[in-house]
Design a protein around this motif. Structure first.
Motif, mmCIF file in Angstrom:
data_model
loop_
_atom_site.group_PDB
_atom_site.id
_atom_site.type_symbol
_atom_site.label_atom_id
_atom_site.label_comp_id
_atom_site.label_asym_id
_atom_site.label_seq_id
_atom_site.Cartn_x
_atom_site.Cartn_y
_atom_site.Cartn_z
ATOM 1 N N UNK A 223 0.826 -1.206 0.000
ATOM 2 C CA UNK A 223 0.000 0.000 0.000
ATOM 3 C C UNK A 223 0.857 1.252 0.000
ATOM 4 N N UNK A 224 2.006 1.204 0.687
ATOM 5 C CA UNK A 224 2.909 2.342 0.770
ATOM 6 C C UNK A 224 4.308 1.911 0.323
ATOM 7 N N UNK A 225 5.075 2.811 -0.309
ATOM 8 C CA UNK A 225 6.425 2.456 -0.746
ATOM 9 C C UNK A 225 7.325 2.068 0.431
ATOM 10 N N UNK A 226 8.238 1.154 0.188
ATOM 11 C CA UNK A 226 9.222 0.774 1.193
ATOM 12 C C UNK A 226 10.359 1.799 1.201
ATOM 13 N N UNK A 227 10.904 2.105 2.380
ATOM 14 C CA UNK A 227 12.004 3.071 2.463
ATOM 15 C C UNK A 227 13.346 2.414 2.125
ATOM 16 N N UNK A 228 13.595 2.222 0.832
ATOM 17 C CA UNK A 228 14.828 1.588 0.389
ATOM 18 C C UNK A 228 15.889 2.646 0.089
ATOM 19 N N UNK A 229 17.160 2.337 0.329
ATOM 20 C CA UNK A 229 18.219 3.305 0.030
ATOM 21 C C UNK A 229 18.497 3.458 -1.461
ATOM 22 N N UNK A 230 18.033 2.499 -2.266
ATOM 23 C CA UNK A 230 18.242 2.548 -3.711
ATOM 24 C C UNK A 230 17.198 1.664 -4.374
ATOM 25 N N UNK A 283 9.109 -13.926 4.793
ATOM 26 C CA UNK A 283 9.900 -12.909 4.115
ATOM 27 C C UNK A 283 9.334 -11.504 4.329
ATOM 28 N N UNK A 284 8.031 -11.379 4.399
ATOM 29 C CA UNK A 284 7.434 -10.075 4.703
ATOM 30 C C UNK A 284 7.893 -9.606 6.079
ATOM 31 N N UNK A 285 7.949 -10.539 7.020
ATOM 32 C CA UNK A 285 8.450 -10.199 8.347
ATOM 33 C C UNK A 285 9.911 -9.780 8.317
ATOM 34 N N UNK A 286 10.724 -10.462 7.515
ATOM 35 C CA UNK A 286 12.145 -10.113 7.410
ATOM 36 C C UNK A 286 12.326 -8.730 6.774
ATOM 37 N N UNK A 287 11.512 -8.412 5.787
ATOM 38 C CA UNK A 287 11.612 -7.094 5.143
ATOM 39 C C UNK A 287 11.181 -5.999 6.107
ATOM 40 N N UNK A 292 12.387 -1.471 9.030
ATOM 41 C CA UNK A 292 11.771 -0.800 10.164
ATOM 42 C C UNK A 292 10.374 -0.311 9.884
ATOM 43 N N UNK A 293 9.630 -1.031 9.040
ATOM 44 C CA UNK A 293 8.277 -0.618 8.675
ATOM 45 C C UNK A 293 7.291 -1.760 8.900
ATOM 46 N N UNK A 294 6.019 -1.382 9.037
ATOM 47 C CA UNK A 294 4.931 -2.356 9.050
ATOM 48 C C UNK A 294 4.391 -2.458 7.631
#
Length: 354
Positions: A223-230, A283-287, A292-294
């Motif tokens: 639903x929301x973008x993941x805060x990835x560094x790249x 894997x969703x839990x690991x991501x 640091x996001x839900x």
């Protein structure tokens, strides 16, 4: 040579990508049979065609490309997403392959990545990396154009009599007959297919001595973008090896946050036999832990690649017996690169025809 029986009618899109001929027991004896329509098999067929040889590629899958895979899914709201859940790009080093990719780029089928776009310290300058436009399969189809490929055909038995290789299915129906044979499957599958074939001394030991790691891949829309560094990130993490933002790929939808996540070889081995639904949840839990996001998934599906990352290669471009007209090829012969499969497939044809 008698003509090959005419192919059944295909859709315009399929006909543009490859020719598919009907499976018939009375097919003519061809110059070369190739098992596996991944990059190694396609490269072998290309090389054979360049020599004027009649080659047929046979693959148990419905599509082509092996791990150069894409999947298109429809969300509950009707929107469509494409995931490149296998190989993430292909590096081109040889002049011949670069020329082929440049031609495909001119046709709009592929595009090269900028070096800075990967944020990967292992980037080696001077070697362009290519992706398919809209899907990695576009790259594979560009390479396979004009080749004769029989998809959705499973080889059950390989035999040789009077110098002719014969492939049959599990109903003992003849799939193809040829003067030469190249097997481009993963090593374990190659050994299984050739279990009744007399191989040169040492082949089975050398093949069994290779090591190819598995990989669980997660296709995830959020639903929301993941805060990835790249857009393409290799985290230093025990569980996650790679995260790719699919919106950054050419031809992909940019409105829906969509990601491909590759688990590490160790994590994939530990969870190899778990069901796909359970692996997706893990894997969703690991991501979530890593970023640091839900995570609120709109779509999540895990795919298991049993043979993904070459850890201990064969140490030679291929195995070939010129007299028998038999070769075994694949990226696992050389190393863990998509281009290694291309190099191996070409080497196998050269070894059988040179």
């Amino acid at each position: 040579m008698p003509p090959v029986p005419p192919a059944p009618a295909l859709s315009p899109e399929t006909a543009a990508d490859r020719r598919t001929v009907a499976v018939r027991a009375d097919d003519a004896i061809v110059d070369l049979l190739i098992i596996g329509a991944g990059l190694a098999g396609i490269a072998a067929a290309q090389s054979a065609a360049a020599q004027g040889l009649h080659a047929i590629v046979i693959d148990k899958g419905r599509g082509i490309g092996g791990r150069m895979a894409s999947r298109r899914v429809v969300l509950d709201d009707g929107r469509t997403i494409s995931f490149d859940h296998g190989a993430q790009f292909m590096t081109a080093r040889s002049p011949a392959l670069i020329a082929r990719m440049v031609a495909a780029e001119a046709d709009g089928a592929v595009r090269r990545l900028d070096a800075d776009d990967t944020q990967d310290p292992r980037w080696v300058g001077g070697h362009p990396r290519w992706v398919g436009v809209g899907a990695m399969t576009a790259l594979v189809k560009a390479l396979a154009r004009g080749l004769e490929i029989r998809p959705a055909v499973r080889v059950a038995c390989i035999g040789r009599d009077a110098g002719i290789w014969t492939l049959t299915d599990d109903q003992d129906a003849v799939i193809g007959r040829g003067r030469r044979l190249i097997v481009t499957t993963p090593p374990e599958q190659a050994l299984d297919l050739l279990i009744d074939t007399v191989l040169p001394e040492g082949w089975r030991r050398r093949i069994a001595g290779t090591l190819v790691a598995p990989c669980w891949a997660l296709m995830l829309a959020t639903a929301q973008p993941l805060p990835l560094p790249a857009p393409r990130w290799r985290p230093d993490d025990e569980a996650i090896a790679w995260i790719s933002d699919q919106r950054a790929l050419p031809g992909h939808d940019r409105d829906i946050p969509a990601y491909v996540v590759h688990a590490s070889p160790h994590w994939s081995r530990v969870h190899l036999e778990r069901d796909a639904g359970g692996v997706a949840g893990l894997l969703i839990g690991e991501i979530g832990r890593l970023t640091g996001t839900t995570i609120m998934p709109l779509y999540a599906q895990a795919h298991r690649w049993r043979h993904a990352l070459v850890e201990l290669p064969l140490g030679a471009p291929c195995l070939a017996d010129h007299a028998a007209g038999l070769a075994i090829a694949g990226d696992w012969c050389i190393g863990g690169r998509a281009e290694a499969a291309v190099d191996s497939g070409r080497a196998a044809v050269l070894a059988l025809t040179g």
